[in-house]
Design a protein around this motif. Structure first.
Motif, PDB file in Angstrom:
ATOM      1  N   LEU A  64      -2.610  -5.685   5.118  1.00 54.41           N
ATOM      2  CA  LEU A  64      -2.007  -6.984   5.439  1.00 54.41           C
ATOM      3  C   LEU A  64      -3.039  -8.104   5.346  1.00 54.41           C
ATOM      4  O   LEU A  64      -2.743  -9.200   4.848  1.00 54.41           O
ATOM      5  CB  LEU A  64      -1.397  -6.946   6.839  1.00 54.41           C
ATOM      6  CG  LEU A  64      -0.138  -6.088   7.004  1.00 54.41           C
ATOM      7  CD1 LEU A  64       0.262  -6.019   8.478  1.00 54.41           C
ATOM      8  CD2 LEU A  64       1.014  -6.642   6.172  1.00 54.41           C
TER       9      LEU A  64
ATOM     10  N   PHE B   9      -3.786  -8.708   1.693  1.00 53.22           N
ATOM     11  CA  PHE B   9      -2.681  -9.423   1.065  1.00 53.22           C
ATOM     12  C   PHE B   9      -2.831 -10.927   1.266  1.00 53.22           C
ATOM     13  O   PHE B   9      -2.647 -11.716   0.336  1.00 53.22           O
ATOM     14  CB  PHE B   9      -1.344  -8.954   1.646  1.00 53.22           C
ATOM     15  CG  PHE B   9      -0.156  -9.705   1.118  1.00 53.22           C
ATOM     16  CD1 PHE B   9       0.451  -9.310  -0.061  1.00 53.22           C
ATOM     17  CD2 PHE B   9       0.334 -10.821   1.786  1.00 53.22           C
ATOM     18  CE1 PHE B   9       1.543 -10.018  -0.569  1.00 53.22           C
ATOM     19  CE2 PHE B   9       1.417 -11.524   1.285  1.00 53.22           C
ATOM     20  CZ  PHE B   9       2.015 -11.127   0.111  1.00 53.22           C
TER      21      PHE B   9
ATOM     22  N   ASN C  77      -3.374 -12.726  -2.248  1.00 50.21           N
ATOM     23  CA  ASN C  77      -2.087 -13.252  -2.722  1.00 50.21           C
ATOM     24  C   ASN C  77      -1.672 -12.598  -4.046  1.00 50.21           C
ATOM     25  O   ASN C  77      -1.563 -13.253  -5.090  1.00 50.21           O
ATOM     26  CB  ASN C  77      -2.162 -14.776  -2.901  1.00 50.21           C
ATOM     27  CG  ASN C  77      -0.788 -15.396  -3.138  1.00 50.21           C
ATOM     28  OD1 ASN C  77       0.230 -14.843  -2.718  1.00 50.21           O
ATOM     29  ND2 ASN C  77      -0.762 -16.523  -3.813  1.00 50.21           N
TER      30      ASN C  77
ATOM     31  N   VAL D  89       2.767  -5.428  -4.816  1.00 49.96           N
ATOM     32  CA  VAL D  89       2.142  -4.548  -3.834  1.00 49.96           C
ATOM     33  C   VAL D  89       2.582  -3.109  -4.092  1.00 49.96           C
ATOM     34  O   VAL D  89       3.776  -2.835  -4.222  1.00 49.96           O
ATOM     35  CB  VAL D  89       2.517  -4.942  -2.394  1.00 49.96           C
ATOM     36  CG1 VAL D  89       2.033  -3.891  -1.394  1.00 49.96           C
ATOM     37  CG2 VAL D  89       1.926  -6.301  -2.043  1.00 49.96           C
TER      38      VAL D  89
ATOM     39  N   VAL E  26       4.084  -1.896   7.304  1.00 49.76           N
ATOM     40  CA  VAL E  26       3.507  -2.875   6.383  1.00 49.76           C
ATOM     41  C   VAL E  26       4.603  -3.537   5.558  1.00 49.76           C
ATOM     42  O   VAL E  26       4.637  -4.763   5.384  1.00 49.76           O
ATOM     43  CB  VAL E  26       2.464  -2.212   5.458  1.00 49.76           C
ATOM     44  CG1 VAL E  26       1.952  -3.227   4.435  1.00 49.76           C
ATOM     45  CG2 VAL E  26       1.307  -1.658   6.267  1.00 49.76           C
ATOM     46  N   CYS E  27       5.526  -2.734   5.041  1.00 50.13           N
ATOM     47  CA  CYS E  27       6.620  -3.257   4.226  1.00 50.13           C
ATOM     48  C   CYS E  27       7.458  -4.262   5.024  1.00 50.13           C
ATOM     49  O   CYS E  27       7.800  -5.342   4.536  1.00 50.13           O
ATOM     50  CB  CYS E  27       7.497  -2.110   3.726  1.00 50.13           C
ATOM     51  SG  CYS E  27       8.856  -2.626   2.653  1.00 50.13           S
TER      52      CYS E  27
ATOM     53  N   LYS F  32       6.587  -6.071   7.608  1.00 46.73           N
ATOM     54  CA  LYS F  32       5.840  -7.305   7.866  1.00 46.73           C
ATOM     55  C   LYS F  32       5.677  -8.133   6.593  1.00 46.73           C
ATOM     56  O   LYS F  32       5.731  -9.377   6.633  1.00 46.73           O
ATOM     57  CB  LYS F  32       4.475  -6.972   8.472  1.00 46.73           C
ATOM     58  CG  LYS F  32       4.560  -6.436   9.898  1.00 46.73           C
ATOM     59  CD  LYS F  32       3.194  -6.174  10.479  1.00 46.73           C
ATOM     60  CE  LYS F  32       3.288  -5.627  11.894  1.00 46.73           C
ATOM     61  NZ  LYS F  32       3.916  -6.597  12.811  1.00 46.73           N
ATOM     62  N   LEU F  33       5.480  -7.466   5.463  1.00 44.34           N
ATOM     63  CA  LEU F  33       5.343  -8.196   4.202  1.00 44.34           C
ATOM     64  C   LEU F  33       6.631  -8.914   3.830  1.00 44.34           C
ATOM     65  O   LEU F  33       6.599 -10.047   3.328  1.00 44.34           O
ATOM     66  CB  LEU F  33       4.942  -7.238   3.073  1.00 44.34           C
ATOM     67  CG  LEU F  33       3.495  -6.753   3.056  1.00 44.34           C
ATOM     68  CD1 LEU F  33       3.288  -5.776   1.909  1.00 44.34           C
ATOM     69  CD2 LEU F  33       2.519  -7.930   2.934  1.00 44.34           C
ATOM     70  N   ARG F  34       7.765  -8.277   4.096  1.00 42.44           N
ATOM     71  CA  ARG F  34       9.034  -8.879   3.720  1.00 42.44           C
ATOM     72  C   ARG F  34       9.337 -10.151   4.514  1.00 42.44           C
ATOM     73  O   ARG F  34      10.086 -11.000   4.064  1.00 42.44           O
ATOM     74  CB  ARG F  34      10.179  -7.875   3.882  1.00 42.44           C
ATOM     75  CG  ARG F  34      10.484  -7.112   2.638  1.00 42.44           C
ATOM     76  CD  ARG F  34      10.992  -8.027   1.524  1.00 42.44           C
ATOM     77  NE  ARG F  34      10.929  -7.380   0.219  1.00 42.44           N
ATOM     78  CZ  ARG F  34      10.037  -7.659  -0.724  1.00 42.44           C
ATOM     79  NH1 ARG F  34       9.134  -8.593  -0.522  1.00 42.44           N
ATOM     80  NH2 ARG F  34      10.052  -7.045  -1.888  1.00 42.44           N
TER      81      ARG F  34
ATOM     82  N   ARG G 152       7.027 -12.292   5.099  1.00 43.46           N
ATOM     83  CA  ARG G 152       6.115 -13.287   4.532  1.00 43.46           C
ATOM     84  C   ARG G 152       6.365 -13.590   3.058  1.00 43.46           C
ATOM     85  O   ARG G 152       6.014 -14.673   2.581  1.00 43.46           O
ATOM     86  CB  ARG G 152       4.667 -12.801   4.698  1.00 43.46           C
ATOM     87  CG  ARG G 152       4.262 -12.576   6.137  1.00 43.46           C
ATOM     88  CD  ARG G 152       2.977 -11.776   6.274  1.00 43.46           C
ATOM     89  NE  ARG G 152       1.846 -12.375   5.596  1.00 43.46           N
ATOM     90  CZ  ARG G 152       0.625 -11.838   5.600  1.00 43.46           C
ATOM     91  NH1 ARG G 152       0.400 -10.702   6.241  1.00 43.46           N
ATOM     92  NH2 ARG G 152      -0.367 -12.429   4.969  1.00 43.46           N
ATOM     93  N   THR G 153       6.915 -12.634   2.314  1.00 43.91           N
ATOM     94  CA  THR G 153       6.969 -12.795   0.865  1.00 43.91           C
ATOM     95  C   THR G 153       8.163 -12.076   0.259  1.00 43.91           C
ATOM     96  O   THR G 153       8.729 -11.163   0.870  1.00 43.91           O
ATOM     97  CB  THR G 153       5.678 -12.244   0.220  1.00 43.91           C
ATOM     98  OG1 THR G 153       5.721 -12.433  -1.193  1.00 43.91           O
ATOM     99  CG2 THR G 153       5.521 -10.752   0.511  1.00 43.91           C
TER     100      THR G 153
ATOM    101  N   ILE H 170       7.608  -4.939  -4.114  1.00 40.00           N
ATOM    102  CA  ILE H 170       6.904  -3.896  -3.358  1.00 40.00           C
ATOM    103  C   ILE H 170       7.339  -2.540  -3.898  1.00 40.00           C
ATOM    104  O   ILE H 170       8.526  -2.214  -3.889  1.00 40.00           O
ATOM    105  CB  ILE H 170       7.213  -3.976  -1.855  1.00 40.00           C
ATOM    106  CG1 ILE H 170       6.745  -5.313  -1.275  1.00 40.00           C
ATOM    107  CG2 ILE H 170       6.543  -2.816  -1.116  1.00 40.00           C
ATOM    108  CD1 ILE H 170       7.110  -5.499   0.192  1.00 40.00           C
TER     109      ILE H 170
END
Length: 225
Positions: free
Chosen positions: A16, A19, A23, A27, A41-42, A44-46, A48-49, A53
């Motif tokens: 994270l 990432f 940027n 991923v 992780v997936c 939390k990433l979703r 933000r972005t 993935i």
């Protein structure tokens, strides 16, 4: 050999952090990570972005695949796999993203707004609104919606959707669940009642169909029954 620039991380928390620093355009995420696993992780990433993935796992379990996709993963690969297949999957996801970025850079004067009740689909900007509120879709969900809208009024087979969006044909029936899960996620975001969809219909034995569209003064208007 392929020419990608790669940044790596040894655990989920480091991933994270990396990432945010790098940027990246895509991923690749292993499920079995220390500190914070791939699921976490997936998720939390979703938040933000919306970048692609790709999940990796040594476990070929349907429920695990569905869980990853429901968290927002775009694709799922089971280890061991061919490096060529991995490169092909990456290439497909990146080409879709490159096409999106090129589309954003172009000025398209034609009004390309689809309206269904209080739902508006702005195809030029690849944005969807309910009333004045934007509905946040991932890139795969946007691509799925575009495929359905482009073929409005006609059933589309799951295998064709898989080939068009993910770039490969299913070798076994379970692989088409990738399509089913993303359709489910898309319905949850754009349908008033996802359990009784009015826009994305299931055609038994045939696949999925977006409601018929009529062309009017440069706009496409879904007929919602």
């Amino acid at each position: 050999m392929v020419g990608y620039e790669v940044a790596t991380a040894g655990d989920g928390l480091e991933g994270l952090q990396t990432f945010g620093e790098v940027n990246p355009d895509l991923v690749i995420l292993d499920l079995m990570l220390p500190e914070l696993d791939g699921y976490g992780v997936c998720e939390k990433l979703r938040i933000r972005t919306s970048i692609p993935i790709l999940m990796l796992s040594a476990i070929d379990d349907v429920s695990q695949k569905i869980a990853c996709l429901q968290l927002g993963a775009d694709d799922y690969m089971v280890k061991p796999f061919s490096p060529k297949e991995l490169i092909a999957r990456i290439g497909c996801l990146l080409r879709r993203r490159a096409g999106i970025d090129q589309g954003k850079a172009k000025e398209i004067p034609v009004n390309n707004l689809l309206v269904a009740g209080d739902l508006r689909i702005d195809r030029n900007r690849r944005k969807v609104y309910r009333g004045v509120e934007q509905i946040r879709l991932t890139e795969v969900e946007n691509s799925l919606l575009e495929v359905l809208v482009d073929n409005a009024g006609k059933p589309i087979d799951r295998s064709k959707i898989l080939k068009h969006i993910w770039g490969y044909s299913p070798e076994k029936h379970s692989e088409t669940q990738l399509v089913d899960v993303h359709v489910c996620r898309l319905r949850c975001k754009i349908e008033t009642d996802p359990k009784n969809p009015e826009l994305i219909l299931t055609c038994r034995g045939k696949g999925y169909m977006f409601q018929h569209l009529n062309e009017r003064q440069g706009q496409s208007l879904p007929v919602v029954i």
